[in-house]
Scaffold this motif. Structure first.
Motif, mmCIF file in Angstrom:
data_model
loop_
_atom_site.group_PDB
_atom_site.id
_atom_site.type_symbol
_atom_site.label_atom_id
_atom_site.label_comp_id
_atom_site.label_asym_id
_atom_site.label_seq_id
_atom_site.Cartn_x
_atom_site.Cartn_y
_atom_site.Cartn_z
ATOM 1 N N VAL A 1 44.679 34.838 25.990
ATOM 2 C CA VAL A 1 44.289 34.717 27.391
ATOM 3 C C VAL A 1 42.797 34.941 27.629
ATOM 4 C CG1 VAL A 1 46.567 35.325 28.269
ATOM 5 C CG2 VAL A 1 44.917 37.145 27.766
ATOM 6 N N GLY A 2 42.082 35.463 26.644
ATOM 7 C CA GLY A 2 40.658 35.688 26.811
ATOM 8 C C GLY A 2 40.349 36.791 27.810
ATOM 9 N N MET A 3 39.061 36.920 28.164
ATOM 10 C CA MET A 3 38.632 38.000 29.047
ATOM 11 C C MET A 3 39.200 37.897 30.457
ATOM 12 S SD MET A 3 36.663 40.197 27.376
ATOM 13 C CE MET A 3 37.914 40.063 26.092
ATOM 14 N N THR A 4 39.646 36.699 30.855
ATOM 15 C CA THR A 4 40.249 36.557 32.185
ATOM 16 C C THR A 4 41.635 37.183 32.239
ATOM 17 O OG1 THR A 4 41.169 34.386 31.619
ATOM 18 C CG2 THR A 4 38.975 34.433 32.623
ATOM 19 N N GLY A 5 42.153 37.640 31.094
ATOM 20 C CA GLY A 5 43.502 38.199 31.048
ATOM 21 C C GLY A 5 43.580 39.685 31.302
ATOM 22 N N TRP A 6 42.441 40.325 31.578
ATOM 23 C CA TRP A 6 42.500 41.758 31.853
ATOM 24 C C TRP A 6 43.283 42.025 33.127
ATOM 25 C CZ3 TRP A 6 41.695 44.762 28.055
ATOM 26 C CH2 TRP A 6 40.669 44.553 27.124
ATOM 27 N N PRO A 7 44.044 43.116 33.182
ATOM 28 C CA PRO A 7 44.736 43.467 34.430
ATOM 29 C C PRO A 7 43.730 43.949 35.463
ATOM 30 C CG PRO A 7 44.936 45.259 32.863
ATOM 31 C CD PRO A 7 44.237 44.136 32.126
ATOM 32 N N GLN A 8 44.197 44.156 36.673
ATOM 33 C CA GLN A 8 43.307 44.646 37.730
ATOM 34 C C GLN A 8 42.733 46.006 37.370
ATOM 35 O OE1 GLN A 8 44.933 44.479 41.671
ATOM 36 N NE2 GLN A 8 43.289 45.675 42.585
ATOM 37 N N GLU A 9 43.538 46.849 36.712
ATOM 38 C CA GLU A 9 43.055 48.151 36.273
ATOM 39 C C GLU A 9 43.943 48.680 35.156
ATOM 40 O OE1 GLU A 9 45.261 51.069 39.489
ATOM 41 O OE2 GLU A 9 43.204 50.451 39.912
ATOM 42 N N VAL A 10 43.362 49.590 34.346
ATOM 43 C CA VAL A 10 44.111 50.298 33.309
ATOM 44 C C VAL A 10 44.334 51.712 33.820
ATOM 45 C CG1 VAL A 10 44.143 51.060 30.911
ATOM 46 C CG2 VAL A 10 43.028 48.902 31.514
ATOM 47 N N ALA A 11 45.579 52.100 33.975
ATOM 48 C CA ALA A 11 45.933 53.366 34.612
ATOM 49 C C ALA A 11 45.447 54.558 33.796
ATOM 50 C CB ALA A 11 47.447 53.445 34.797
ATOM 51 N N PRO A 12 45.267 55.723 34.426
ATOM 52 C CA PRO A 12 44.880 56.926 33.684
ATOM 53 C C PRO A 12 45.860 57.206 32.544
ATOM 54 C CG PRO A 12 44.753 57.321 36.043
ATOM 55 C CD PRO A 12 45.392 55.982 35.872
ATOM 56 N N GLY A 13 45.324 57.412 31.359
ATOM 57 C CA GLY A 13 46.165 57.658 30.192
ATOM 58 C C GLY A 13 46.807 56.412 29.605
ATOM 59 N N GLY A 14 46.529 55.243 30.185
ATOM 60 C CA GLY A 14 47.156 54.008 29.719
ATOM 61 C C GLY A 14 46.241 53.193 28.822
#
Length: 270
Positions: free
Chosen positions: A223-236
């Motif tokens: 998916v490339g760099m456009t595949g990042w989620p909106q955020e990575v949760a604390p500890g995730g």
């Protein structure tokens, strides 16, 4: 970042669809949006903020600390002589005979904490190594761990989306070259309270035999760099596959930029 009289300016590249989050993040840190240059994949956002305003909070904080220190010293001089500073004998002192050495208990080892966590100083790592980086985008202070695995060869189908990675504004159709690979990229958020937004995480490759002929490939779970989620949760943590088509991947070097121009670049190779 550039500096003009009374102001500092910064240009941030945001992925399409994430502009509002990027603007909110930088405005929360005191930046003002001046203009935007919209491309097919990324939008260039130009911000500025007053250099004077940045110094005022620091000066106010320093003045407050100085006031507290002077006040504490004054009170100490007034009331310090009235205090009985002689500590009563402890049980351990009573039990010890004259001339007997009393061995103090050994201090226990401190528990690991964010205070002892250190960033990776060397920007050049091998595939599989983990880079440590403290993200300070916006008002956050988030310790991250970033790992990039060795490239994996794959054959894209005719349905794959291929972009020219060297196009100035992005989004221009690219060509498949002799070798196509993807990299498994993992970001771990070690903060216990703050989520990390990967809006300003970008990648590139070099040492490909023809660095001016590079394409980004998106297909299926690549998916490339456009595949990042909106955020990575604390500890995730989150892992994605980032695909590139190049002439030769024998000595390929993968670059990951964290926090855009305000952050750092890490280089992974064999």
């Amino acid at each position: 970042m550039t500096v003009t009289k009374g102001y500092e300016n910064r240009i941030v590249q945001a992925l399409r669809g994430t502009e509002d989050r990027a603007i909110a993040k930088w405005e929360a840190d005191g930046w003002q949006l001046v203009s935007r240059d919209q491309g097919t994949l990324r939008t260039g956002l130009t911000f500025r903020r007053s250099r004077l305003k940045r110094r005022l909070p620091a000066a106010a904080a320093l003045a407050f600390l100085l006031f507290v220190a002077i006040g504490g010293l004054t009170l100490g001089l007034i009331f310090g002589d009235d205090e009985n500073t002689t500590a009563p004998p402890t049980d351990a002192t009573k039990a010890s005979s004259p001339g007997e050495a009393v061995t103090p208990a050994a201090p226990s080892a401190p528990a690991p904490s964010e205070a002892t966590w250190e960033e990776t100083k060397d920007a050049h790592l091998t595939f599989g190594e983990t880079a440590r980086f403290r993200s300070t985008a916006g008002n956050n202070d988030i310790p991250l761990e970033i790992t990039v695995e060795s490239p994996v060869s794959f054959t894209p189908s005719q349905a794959a989306t291929v972009f020219d990675a060297r196009a100035a504004l992005g989004g221009r159709e690219g060509s498949l070259h002799e070798t196509t690979v993807y990299f498994n990229v993992t970001i771990r958020n070690l903060s216990t309270s703050e989520a990390f937004s990967p809006d300003f995480v970008f990648s590139d490759v070099a040492e490909t035999g023809a660095d001016d002929q590079v394409s980004e490939v998106v297909e299926g779970d690549v998916v490339g760099m456009t595949g990042w989620p909106q955020e990575v949760a604390p500890g995730g943590s989150f892992t994605l596959k980032d695909g590139y088509s190049v002439k030769d991947a024998t000595a390929i070097e993968y670059t990951l930029d964290i926090d855009g121009l305000a952050g750092r670049s890490f280089y992974f190779s064999r």
